[in-house]
Design an enzyme around this catalytic site. Structure first.
Site, PDB file in Angstrom:
ATOM      1  N   LYS A  45       2.595  -3.681   6.605  1.00  0.00           N
ATOM      2  CA  LYS A  45       2.960  -3.740   5.173  1.00  0.00           C
ATOM      3  C   LYS A  45       4.471  -3.619   5.017  1.00  0.00           C
ATOM      4  CE  LYS A  45      -1.111  -4.168   3.204  1.00  0.00           C
ATOM      5  NZ  LYS A  45      -1.511  -5.506   2.773  1.00  0.00           N
TER       6      LYS A  45
ATOM      7  N   SER B 252       0.835  -1.203   0.000  1.00  0.00           N
ATOM      8  CA  SER B 252       0.000   0.000   0.000  1.00  0.00           C
ATOM      9  C   SER B 252       0.867   1.250   0.000  1.00  0.00           C
ATOM     10  CB  SER B 252      -0.862  -0.020   1.263  1.00  0.00           C
ATOM     11  OG  SER B 252      -1.432   1.236   1.500  1.00  0.00           O
TER      12      SER B 252
ATOM     13  N   TYR C  30      -1.117  -0.877  10.843  1.00  0.00           N
ATOM     14  CA  TYR C  30      -1.392  -1.456   9.512  1.00  0.00           C
ATOM     15  C   TYR C  30      -0.251  -1.128   8.547  1.00  0.00           C
ATOM     16  CZ  TYR C  30      -3.460  -1.659   4.806  1.00  0.00           C
ATOM     17  OH  TYR C  30      -3.682  -1.890   3.470  1.00  0.00           O
TER      18      TYR C  30
HETATM   19  P1  NAD Z   1     -10.779  -6.899   1.668  1.00  0.00           P
HETATM   20  O1  NAD Z   1     -10.893  -6.846   3.146  1.00  0.00           O
HETATM   21  O2  NAD Z   1     -11.994  -6.660   0.873  1.00  0.00           O
HETATM   22  O3  NAD Z   1     -10.139  -8.288   1.207  1.00  0.00           O
HETATM   23  C1  NAD Z   1      -9.175  -8.972   1.978  1.00  0.00           C
HETATM   24  C2  NAD Z   1      -9.674 -10.401   2.157  1.00  0.00           C
HETATM   25  O4  NAD Z   1      -8.724 -11.130   2.947  1.00  0.00           O
HETATM   26  C3  NAD Z   1     -11.014 -10.481   2.874  1.00  0.00           C
HETATM   27  O5  NAD Z   1     -11.922 -11.204   2.077  1.00  0.00           O
HETATM   28  C4  NAD Z   1     -10.710 -11.212   4.181  1.00  0.00           C
HETATM   29  O6  NAD Z   1     -11.770 -12.024   4.607  1.00  0.00           O
HETATM   30  C5  NAD Z   1      -9.457 -11.980   3.812  1.00  0.00           C
HETATM   31  N1  NAD Z   1      -8.574 -12.314   4.933  1.00  0.00           N
HETATM   32  C6  NAD Z   1      -8.112 -11.474   5.896  1.00  0.00           C
HETATM   33  N2  NAD Z   1      -7.296 -12.128   6.731  1.00  0.00           N
HETATM   34  C7  NAD Z   1      -7.226 -13.419   6.281  1.00  0.00           C
HETATM   35  C8  NAD Z   1      -6.544 -14.581   6.715  1.00  0.00           C
HETATM   36  N3  NAD Z   1      -5.788 -14.569   7.811  1.00  0.00           N
HETATM   37  N4  NAD Z   1      -6.704 -15.719   6.017  1.00  0.00           N
HETATM   38  C9  NAD Z   1      -7.486 -15.750   4.906  1.00  0.00           C
HETATM   39  N5  NAD Z   1      -8.160 -14.677   4.461  1.00  0.00           N
HETATM   40  C10 NAD Z   1      -8.027 -13.515   5.132  1.00  0.00           C
HETATM   41  O7  NAD Z   1      -9.627  -5.885   1.262  1.00  0.00           O
HETATM   42  P2  NAD Z   1      -9.169  -5.410  -0.184  1.00  0.00           P
HETATM   43  O8  NAD Z   1      -9.519  -3.982  -0.317  1.00  0.00           O
HETATM   44  O9  NAD Z   1      -9.624  -6.376  -1.203  1.00  0.00           O
HETATM   45  O10 NAD Z   1      -7.597  -5.485   0.001  1.00  0.00           O
HETATM   46  C11 NAD Z   1      -6.817  -6.558  -0.472  1.00  0.00           C
HETATM   47  C12 NAD Z   1      -5.361  -6.315  -0.097  1.00  0.00           C
HETATM   48  O11 NAD Z   1      -4.942  -5.077  -0.660  1.00  0.00           O
HETATM   49  C13 NAD Z   1      -5.122  -6.187   1.413  1.00  0.00           C
HETATM   50  O12 NAD Z   1      -3.890  -6.797   1.720  1.00  0.00           O
HETATM   51  C14 NAD Z   1      -5.033  -4.694   1.633  1.00  0.00           C
HETATM   52  O13 NAD Z   1      -4.230  -4.373   2.748  1.00  0.00           O
HETATM   53  C15 NAD Z   1      -4.374  -4.247   0.342  1.00  0.00           C
HETATM   54  N6  NAD Z   1      -4.661  -2.835   0.031  1.00  0.00           N
HETATM   55  C16 NAD Z   1      -5.961  -2.423  -0.081  1.00  0.00           C
HETATM   56  C17 NAD Z   1      -6.233  -1.090  -0.335  1.00  0.00           C
HETATM   57  C18 NAD Z   1      -7.660  -0.589  -0.436  1.00  0.00           C
HETATM   58  O14 NAD Z   1      -7.878   0.614  -0.339  1.00  0.00           O
HETATM   59  N7  NAD Z   1      -8.646  -1.427  -0.647  1.00  0.00           N
HETATM   60  C19 NAD Z   1      -5.176  -0.173  -0.494  1.00  0.00           C
HETATM   61  C20 NAD Z   1      -3.870  -0.639  -0.389  1.00  0.00           C
HETATM   62  C21 NAD Z   1      -3.627  -1.995  -0.145  1.00  0.00           C
HETATM   63  C1  UD1 Z   2      -6.965   5.481   4.012  1.00  0.00           C
HETATM   64  C2  UD1 Z   2      -5.962   5.034   5.047  1.00  0.00           C
HETATM   65  C3  UD1 Z   2      -4.772   4.393   4.338  1.00  0.00           C
HETATM   66  C4  UD1 Z   2      -5.240   3.246   3.438  1.00  0.00           C
HETATM   67  C5  UD1 Z   2      -6.279   3.808   2.458  1.00  0.00           C
HETATM   68  C6  UD1 Z   2      -6.821   2.763   1.532  1.00  0.00           C
HETATM   69  C7  UD1 Z   2      -6.189   6.539   6.983  1.00  0.00           C
HETATM   70  C8  UD1 Z   2      -5.564   7.664   7.747  1.00  0.00           C
HETATM   71  N1  UD1 Z   2      -5.540   6.157   5.853  1.00  0.00           N
HETATM   72  O1  UD1 Z   2      -6.309   6.370   3.167  1.00  0.00           O
HETATM   73  O2  UD1 Z   2      -3.833   3.909   5.256  1.00  0.00           O
HETATM   74  O3  UD1 Z   2      -4.157   2.698   2.733  1.00  0.00           O
HETATM   75  O4  UD1 Z   2      -7.353   4.378   3.212  1.00  0.00           O
HETATM   76  O5  UD1 Z   2      -7.757   1.954   2.133  1.00  0.00           O
HETATM   77  O6  UD1 Z   2      -7.203   6.001   7.365  1.00  0.00           O
HETATM   78  N2  UD1 Z   2     -12.566  11.665   3.394  1.00  0.00           N
HETATM   79  C9  UD1 Z   2     -13.596  12.539   3.699  1.00  0.00           C
HETATM   80  N3  UD1 Z   2     -14.752  12.037   4.217  1.00  0.00           N
HETATM   81  C10 UD1 Z   2     -14.925  10.698   4.449  1.00  0.00           C
HETATM   82  C11 UD1 Z   2     -13.872   9.812   4.132  1.00  0.00           C
HETATM   83  C12 UD1 Z   2     -12.704  10.327   3.609  1.00  0.00           C
HETATM   84  O7  UD1 Z   2     -13.474  13.750   3.516  1.00  0.00           O
HETATM   85  O8  UD1 Z   2     -15.993  10.307   4.940  1.00  0.00           O
HETATM   86  C13 UD1 Z   2     -11.339  12.201   2.800  1.00  0.00           C
HETATM   87  C14 UD1 Z   2     -10.114  11.921   3.636  1.00  0.00           C
HETATM   88  O9  UD1 Z   2      -9.866  12.990   4.510  1.00  0.00           O
HETATM   89  C15 UD1 Z   2      -9.035  11.789   2.552  1.00  0.00           C
HETATM   90  C16 UD1 Z   2      -9.783  11.313   1.307  1.00  0.00           C
HETATM   91  O10 UD1 Z   2     -11.161  11.558   1.558  1.00  0.00           O
HETATM   92  O11 UD1 Z   2      -8.515  13.040   2.284  1.00  0.00           O
HETATM   93  C17 UD1 Z   2      -9.577   9.843   1.052  1.00  0.00           C
HETATM   94  O12 UD1 Z   2      -9.840   9.128   2.242  1.00  0.00           O
HETATM   95  P1  UD1 Z   2      -9.841   7.554   2.312  1.00  0.00           P
HETATM   96  O13 UD1 Z   2     -10.717   7.001   1.255  1.00  0.00           O
HETATM   97  O14 UD1 Z   2     -10.104   7.153   3.720  1.00  0.00           O
HETATM   98  O15 UD1 Z   2      -8.349   7.131   1.909  1.00  0.00           O
HETATM   99  P2  UD1 Z   2      -6.944   7.622   2.512  1.00  0.00           P
HETATM  100  O16 UD1 Z   2      -7.101   8.634   3.546  1.00  0.00           O
HETATM  101  O17 UD1 Z   2      -6.065   7.937   1.367  1.00  0.00           O
END
Ligand code: NAD
Ligand code: UD1
Length: 331
Positions: free
Chosen positions: A152, A124, A148
């Site tokens: 990572k 991430s 978190y």
């Molecule tokens: P998500 O929560 O929708 O999917 C993650 C899945 O992993 C879930 O279905 C959960 O049930 C499963 N899981 C968690 N722990 C587990 C375990 N111990 N064994 C088996 N399954 C397990 O999240 P996502 O948004 O699809 O994210 C996927 C990956 O991408 C994650 O590693 C997350 O940290 C990373 N990531 C996500 C974002 C985002 O904004 N969505 C941003 C950066 C990185």
């Molecule tokens: C958040 C996480 C980050 C994670 C990312 C993806 C925090 C501090 N950071 O990032 O670690 O990798 O999600 O899942 O939680 N916002 C509003 N109103 C809302 C929600 C968000 O104004 O109800 C704004 C926030 O202030 C931010 C932007 O929208 O500026 C995006 O927010 P968000 O979607 O939560 O993502 P990140 O903050 O980038």
């Protein structure tokens, strides 16, 4: 040959599943369903008229995981599984370390034992902490701002310090920026559990009437309109980057930013959503949210040059698809 998707029932994993089904690429999903259910995979099965091999397993359960490696001819692994709620990680750091870091250690042990050819890890942009310069490239210093984020960084280090990944496996660490959007006119999308923390899921809750207005966390940042800037990437562009990474068999570790490379402010997101969906988004300006950075967007040159990846969707596409998905959910 089969690709193992850990966490494949979740938001990004289910979209990866959709793309692999499109390409008729064999895969198996393992997920413990702590943050998902099988509904998205079921929808894909119906749409593609194909069964998705699914096993409800925790990645820390090594003996059950071993049966998966034994049963399927797995040659590549995409490791999505993990807990991802930043606030929760602050309250439950041990749970997060155990699930995310120990879980990855267990998986890595099997990946090495079974001599897996391609390995992709979901990292991430949170690993960069408060940006020192923009746009952020892959050489930007790392700094955790939450447990978190530390997870990572720790998992990246487990991979980087392991000779197997350096010499015998085509290893990719993908650092995602802000994935949003949905697949195929909203067939599947992101289903947040509880009150959403992230911008798009909350905004969808507002336009669908669950919440009265969007709270805009701060309008006094030093940005064009005072609201914070992020790099929103369509989830289908994101999973396409994984497909391209899977096709690159160069041994050793490569780290890539996966972002659009364009900064979009919260107000710009609201305006884009209103314009493309022809719907008003009520909002109120609130104080800043603790832990938020002012601006964060990617330098995505490396993935463009090396893997030939390019985002195909813009912010309007993202808003349109996310809204279509939220409409489907109401049906
Ligand atoms: P998500 O929560 O929708 O999917 C993650 C899945 O992993 C879930 O279905 C959960 O049930 C499963 N899981 C968690 N722990 C587990 C375990 N111990 N064994 C088996 N399954 C397990 O999240 P996502 O948004 O699809 O994210 C996927 C990956 O991408 C994650 O590693 C997350 O940290 C990373 N990531 C996500 C974002 C985002 O904004 N969505 C941003 C950066 C990185
Ligand atoms: C958040 C996480 C980050 C994670 C990312 C993806 C925090 C501090 N950071 O990032 O670690 O990798 O999600 O899942 O939680 N916002 C509003 N109103 C809302 C929600 C968000 O104004 O109800 C704004 C926030 O202030 C931010 C932007 O929208 O500026 C995006 O927010 P968000 O979607 O939560 O993502 P990140 O903050 O980038």
């Amino acid at each position: 040959m089969t690709t193992l998707l850990t966490g494949g029932a979740g938001f990004i994993g289910s979209h990866m599943s959709a793309l692999l089904l499109e390409y008729e690429h064999d895969f198996v999903v393992v997920d413990n369903l702590t943050n998902s259910d099988v509904s998205q995979l079921k929808k894909l099965e119906k749409f593609f008229k194909k069964k998705i091999p699914f096993h409800k397993i925790d990645i820390r359960d090594k003996s059950s995981m071993k049966t998966i490696f034994d049963r399927y001819e797995i040659d590549s692994v995409i490791h999505f599984a993990g807990l991802k709620a930043v606030n929760e990680s602050v309250n439950e750091p041990k749970l997060y370390h155990d699930n995310n870091v120990v879980g990855s250690e267990c998986l890595i042990e099997l990946v090495c034992k079974y001599n897996i050819k391609n390995f992709i890890f979901s990292s991430s942009a949170t690993v960069y902490g408060e940006p020192v310069y923009l746009p952020i490239d892959e050489d930007h210093p790392l700094k955790a701002m939450s447990p978190y984020g530390q997870n990572k960084i720790d998992i990246e280090k487990l991979i980087i310090d392991n000779p197997f990944f350096n010499t015998r496996c085509a290893t990719k660490i993908l650092r995602y920026f802000n994935p949003v959007g949905a697949y195929n006119n909203g067939l599947i999308g992101e289903i947040p559990r509880g009150i959403p923390n992230n911008l798009m899921p909350y905004l969808l809750g507002v336009v669908n009437g669950t919440y009265p207005y969007l709270q805009v966390f701060g309008d006094d940042y030093k940005t064009n309109d005072g609201t914070p800037i992020r790099d929103y990437i369509h989830v289908m562009d994101l999973v396409e980057a994984h497909l391209m990474a899977l096709q690159d068999n160069k041994l050793g570790i490569d780290i890539y930013n996966v972002g659009n490379g364009k900064g979009v402010s919260v107000m710009e997101m609201i305006k884009a959503f209103e314009k493309v969906n022809k719907i008003e988004v009520p909002y109120k300006i609130m104080p800043r949210r603790e832990g938020d950075v002012e601006s964060c967007y990617a330098n995505n040159k490396k993935i463009g040059e090396v893997l030939n990846w390019k985002a195909k969707h813009n912010i309007s596409d993202i808003c349109k698809d996310a809204y279509l998905f939220s409409q489907q959910l109401k049906k």
